[in-house]
Design an enzyme around this catalytic site. Structure first.
Site, PDB file in Angstrom:
ATOM      1  N   TYR A 154       0.820  -1.171   0.149  1.00 33.22           N
ATOM      2  CA  TYR A 154      -0.035  -0.145  -0.061  1.00 33.22           C
ATOM      3  C   TYR A 154       0.919   1.237  -0.023  1.00 33.22           C
ATOM      4  O   TYR A 154       0.823   2.205  -0.708  1.00 33.22           O
ATOM      5  CB  TYR A 154      -0.823   0.105   1.137  1.00 33.22           C
ATOM      6  N   LYS A 158       1.100   4.307  -2.953  1.00 35.91           N
ATOM      7  CA  LYS A 158       0.697   5.770  -2.707  1.00 35.91           C
ATOM      8  C   LYS A 158       2.032   6.489  -2.873  1.00 35.91           C
ATOM      9  O   LYS A 158       1.772   7.629  -3.277  1.00 35.91           O
ATOM     10  CB  LYS A 158       0.087   5.606  -1.271  1.00 35.91           C
TER      11      LYS A 158
HETATM   12  P1  NAP Z   1     -13.445   2.275   0.828  1.00 30.60           P
HETATM   13  O1  NAP Z   1     -14.643   2.521   1.720  1.00 30.60           O
HETATM   14  O2  NAP Z   1     -13.049   0.760   1.017  1.00 30.60           O
HETATM   15  O3  NAP Z   1     -13.662   2.747  -0.683  1.00 30.60           O
HETATM   16  C1  NAP Z   1     -12.875   2.367  -1.715  1.00 30.60           C
HETATM   17  C2  NAP Z   1     -13.777   2.342  -3.007  1.00 30.60           C
HETATM   18  O4  NAP Z   1     -13.112   1.956  -3.868  1.00 30.60           O
HETATM   19  C3  NAP Z   1     -14.972   0.995  -3.013  1.00 30.60           C
HETATM   20  O5  NAP Z   1     -16.302   1.799  -3.411  1.00 30.60           O
HETATM   21  C4  NAP Z   1     -14.585   0.194  -3.519  1.00 30.60           C
HETATM   22  O6  NAP Z   1     -15.277  -0.697  -4.330  1.00 30.60           O
HETATM   23  C5  NAP Z   1     -13.727   0.968  -4.733  1.00 30.60           C
HETATM   24  N1  NAP Z   1     -12.858   0.182  -5.650  1.00 30.60           N
HETATM   25  C6  NAP Z   1     -12.040  -0.798  -5.065  1.00 30.60           C
HETATM   26  N2  NAP Z   1     -11.348  -1.391  -6.184  1.00 30.60           N
HETATM   27  C7  NAP Z   1     -11.806  -0.789  -7.253  1.00 30.60           C
HETATM   28  C8  NAP Z   1     -11.540  -0.941  -8.599  1.00 30.60           C
HETATM   29  N3  NAP Z   1     -10.611  -1.942  -8.988  1.00 30.60           N
HETATM   30  N4  NAP Z   1     -12.237  -0.199  -9.427  1.00 30.60           N
HETATM   31  C9  NAP Z   1     -12.913   0.685  -9.206  1.00 30.60           C
HETATM   32  N5  NAP Z   1     -13.199   0.888  -7.891  1.00 30.60           N
HETATM   33  C10 NAP Z   1     -12.692   0.002  -7.028  1.00 30.60           C
HETATM   34  O7  NAP Z   1     -11.996   3.201   1.276  1.00 30.60           O
HETATM   35  P2  NAP Z   1     -11.925   4.496   1.428  1.00 30.60           P
HETATM   36  O8  NAP Z   1     -11.304   4.821   3.119  1.00 30.60           O
HETATM   37  O9  NAP Z   1     -13.093   5.497   0.916  1.00 30.60           O
HETATM   38  O10 NAP Z   1     -10.616   4.871   0.556  1.00 30.60           O
HETATM   39  C11 NAP Z   1     -10.879   5.718  -0.369  1.00 30.60           C
HETATM   40  C12 NAP Z   1      -9.301   6.293  -0.881  1.00 30.60           C
HETATM   41  O11 NAP Z   1      -8.804   6.852   0.072  1.00 30.60           O
HETATM   42  C13 NAP Z   1      -8.390   5.218  -1.265  1.00 30.60           C
HETATM   43  O12 NAP Z   1      -7.727   5.362  -2.221  1.00 30.60           O
HETATM   44  C14 NAP Z   1      -7.518   4.840   0.133  1.00 30.60           C
HETATM   45  O13 NAP Z   1      -6.299   4.362  -0.190  1.00 30.60           O
HETATM   46  C15 NAP Z   1      -7.321   6.402   0.477  1.00 30.60           C
HETATM   47  N6  NAP Z   1      -7.277   6.598   1.759  1.00 30.60           N
HETATM   48  C16 NAP Z   1      -8.118   6.361   2.782  1.00 30.60           C
HETATM   49  C17 NAP Z   1      -7.627   6.473   4.145  1.00 30.60           C
HETATM   50  C18 NAP Z   1      -8.705   6.282   5.310  1.00 30.60           C
HETATM   51  O14 NAP Z   1      -8.049   6.383   6.365  1.00 30.60           O
HETATM   52  N7  NAP Z   1      -9.767   5.620   5.170  1.00 30.60           N
HETATM   53  C19 NAP Z   1      -6.448   7.148   4.447  1.00 30.60           C
HETATM   54  C20 NAP Z   1      -5.594   7.282   3.354  1.00 30.60           C
HETATM   55  C21 NAP Z   1      -5.982   7.354   2.007  1.00 30.60           C
HETATM   56  P3  NAP Z   1     -15.877  -2.033  -3.373  1.00 30.60           P
HETATM   57  O15 NAP Z   1     -15.918  -1.582  -2.009  1.00 30.60           O
HETATM   58  O16 NAP Z   1     -17.359  -2.047  -3.725  1.00 30.60           O
HETATM   59  O17 NAP Z   1     -15.168  -2.977  -3.782  1.00 30.60           O
END
Ligand code: NAP
Length: 246
Positions: A154, A158
């Protein structure tokens, strides 16, 4: 602020992507929701956005797949005739210490988080270059800046995305396209819900603002980077983390 603009957000059925879609819609942008083919959340989010008074469509597809990404761009162009904003948000984790990390888990995370963004930027660059305008925002992570034990795949994805952001900014600046990254800290979502209480407490104790982030905190900064409010900003990474990394 974004009235009449057209924005595509990958992985926007739920979580941070959904919050970004809702925020851009609240400023008047028409929204293209993308999520994996099996997602039902995407259709619900699309209906919620239409109820806000802007137009919205769903184009499902996997960002790893070039044909799916081409379809995302072509269906958006058919419907709206332009693309002003593209947010690379789709991302996953497959955590584990490096010594035990499988090659499959390495490949999967790199393919979605980094190659997916490459596929999307390459595809959206063509219409944006023709328009001579566009704003691309990549959702990275603070761990891509600081490293993190147990997340080699990961973190590498990133950190790579941050490099991709800067290169995209340099390659397309002369065509009027800006590219920036937002690096979230600990944001409450499905991705962080699964972490142990111990890990959550460690993060919590290290956050100067004394609270976890909300998805809307990320959406606010994306809206800034997507709008003309940031028209002289490109190639930057903005940490949105309550001061965790400084
Ligand atoms: P999340 O709730 O798991 O949402 C991720 C979304 O991306 C889900 O809707 C998922 O679909 C979709 N997805 C996964 N694989 C995909 C693919 N191959 N093609 C198209 N869509 C896809 O995670 P989140 O926390 O909202 O994260 C969103 C972004 O923020 C990510 O890039 C993550 O790395 C980044 N981020 C999050 C945090 C945090 O603290 N939450 C911190 C740093 C960075 P399904 O779930 O339906 O599979």
């Amino acid at each position: 602020m974004l009235k009449g603009k057209v924005a595509i957000i990958t992985g926007s059925g739920r979580g941070i992507g959904k919050a970004i879609a809702m925020k851009l819609a609240s400023y008047g942008a028409n929204i293209v929701i993308n999520d994996i083919p099996s997602s039902t959340d995407a259709d619900v989010t699309c209906e919620e956005i239409k109820a806000m008074g802007v137009d919205s469509i769903v184009v499902k597809g996997d960002v790893r797949n070039k044909e799916d990404v081409e379809k995302l761009i072509s269906e958006t162009m058919d419907k709206f005739g332009k693309i002003d904003i593209f947010v690379n948000n789709a991302g996953i984790t497959r955590d584990g210490l490096m010594i035990r990390m499988s090659e499959d888990d390495w490949d999967l995370v790199m393919d979605i988080n980094l190659k997916g963004a490459f596929n999307c930027i390459k595809a959206v660059a063509r219409p944006m270059m023709k328009q001579r305008s566009g704003a691309i925002v990549n959702i990275a992570s603070i761990v891509g800046v600081m490293g993190n034990a147990g997340q080699a795949n990961y973190v590498a994805s990133k950190a790579g995305l941050i490099g991709l952001t800067k290169t995209t900014a340099k390659e397309f600046a002369s065509r009027g396209i800006r590219c920036n990254a937002v690096a979230p800290g600990f944001i409450r979502s499905a991705m962080t819900d699964v972490l142990s209480d111990d890990v959550k407490q460690k993060y919590f104790d290290a956050i100067p603002l004394g609270k976890f982030g909300e998805t809307e905190n990320i959406a606010d900064v994306v809206a800034f980077l997507a709008s003309d409010m940031s028209k002289y900003v490109t190639g930057q990474v903005i940490n949105v983390d309550g001061g965790l990394v400084m």
